[in-house]
Design a protein around this motif. Sequence first.
Motif, mmCIF file in Angstrom:
data_model
loop_
_atom_site.group_PDB
_atom_site.id
_atom_site.type_symbol
_atom_site.label_atom_id
_atom_site.label_comp_id
_atom_site.label_asym_id
_atom_site.label_seq_id
_atom_site.Cartn_x
_atom_site.Cartn_y
_atom_site.Cartn_z
ATOM 1 N N GLU A 79 -7.102 2.565 3.000
ATOM 2 C CA GLU A 79 -6.483 3.845 2.656
ATOM 3 C C GLU A 79 -7.468 4.709 1.853
ATOM 4 N N LEU A 118 1.096 4.156 -2.824
ATOM 5 C CA LEU A 118 0.815 5.551 -2.462
ATOM 6 C C LEU A 118 1.939 6.452 -2.958
ATOM 7 N N TYR A 119 3.172 5.991 -2.734
ATOM 8 C CA TYR A 119 4.328 6.756 -3.190
ATOM 9 C C TYR A 119 4.299 6.896 -4.721
ATOM 10 N N GLN A 179 -5.251 -1.358 0.773
ATOM 11 C CA GLN A 179 -5.542 -0.247 -0.137
ATOM 12 C C GLN A 179 -6.945 0.300 0.092
ATOM 13 N N THR A 195 0.829 -1.211 0.000
ATOM 14 C CA THR A 195 0.000 0.000 0.000
ATOM 15 C C THR A 195 0.865 1.263 0.000
ATOM 16 N N ASN A 196 1.886 1.296 0.826
ATOM 17 C CA ASN A 196 2.730 2.498 0.902
ATOM 18 C C ASN A 196 3.524 2.737 -0.382
ATOM 19 N N TYR A 197 3.965 1.643 -0.987
ATOM 20 C CA TYR A 197 4.679 1.763 -2.263
ATOM 21 C C TYR A 197 3.752 2.367 -3.331
#
Length: 322
Positions: free
Chosen positions: A132, A67-68, A129, A63-65
């Motif tokens: 988020e 988002l980035y 995801q 998820t963070n990847y």
Amino acid sequence: MMAVCDDILRCPTCKGPVERKGSVLYCAACNATFQRQGGLWDLLPPESSNLKLSERDHYSERTNYYLYMHNTWCGSPFYRHYHDSFLDDLRRLPPDSLILETGCGLGHDGLELLRSGYRLVETDIAPGQLREARRMHRECGFSASSAHLLADAENLPFATGSFDGAFMVASLHHLPDPLASLKEIRRVLRPGGVFVLGTEPNSWQNYTIYPLGKILLWLVKRFAGKGIDTAEMVSEADKLAEGFSRNQLSGLFETAGFSRWILKPAGYFSAAIFFLSTELSQLIEHDVRLFPLERLAVPLDEALGRLPLISRYPWHWNAMTC
Ligand SMILES: [Zn+2]
């Protein structure tokens, strides 16, 4: 439960009504129960294929990847132009229409529709995801007009004829059975409802660019010893995906029971520049963005998409039923 979609929830397997029983949702017709997982209703079918479970984990864990990556994409003229194009197709629906997105991921396209005054149901199989997406939609003030639930695009947990519009962005090619998903979407759309497909890959890259790219990546890794393992960032379904030619997509729409649709070429040079700069960024571990070049290429691509033979070979497809 969720004001936006309370009365249209159904069992994903038998499509029978579900009722609240204590802390679970219960389908009396097939005796299935559905729980909340981390605040999200889980209306996935009781059985999922290994491929789907692997997709769920891949996208949830990264998820963070993503988002980035989205933050580096969202200023891209290619991305913005072709996303605005399919969002505008949905914006032909009257305000307050109820719209479904399957495979919503981080929910950025959904946010645009909420801002345009629509009610939105977001579904995905990746809880990381989806959570988020829900956080962002709530933070932007859309708690009352949006709902988020875990659901499988091939087994939708909604009553027939529930939605005025539905859309799916860069997701169809991840599904083991895209036809089943299109049939489900057609089922849950009301008569005259609109379905929009966004940025689905065409098939020709699979025989040309992607194999070449793999060789190039291998060479760079082998001789320069540089670059992250991009295979790690590509989901199992993406590795298997072959994209859709114009005839394949048309065949799917027709077999799924849609009567009319328009396929729209979505990017040639602008898409190639976007794709290459994304790949290059991963390779050298430094953000390379060629936005001015993309901006120049978009009008050229629009013109190319109107030429007879070339219109068959865009990088991606947008599509809408009508
Ligand atoms: Zn059931």
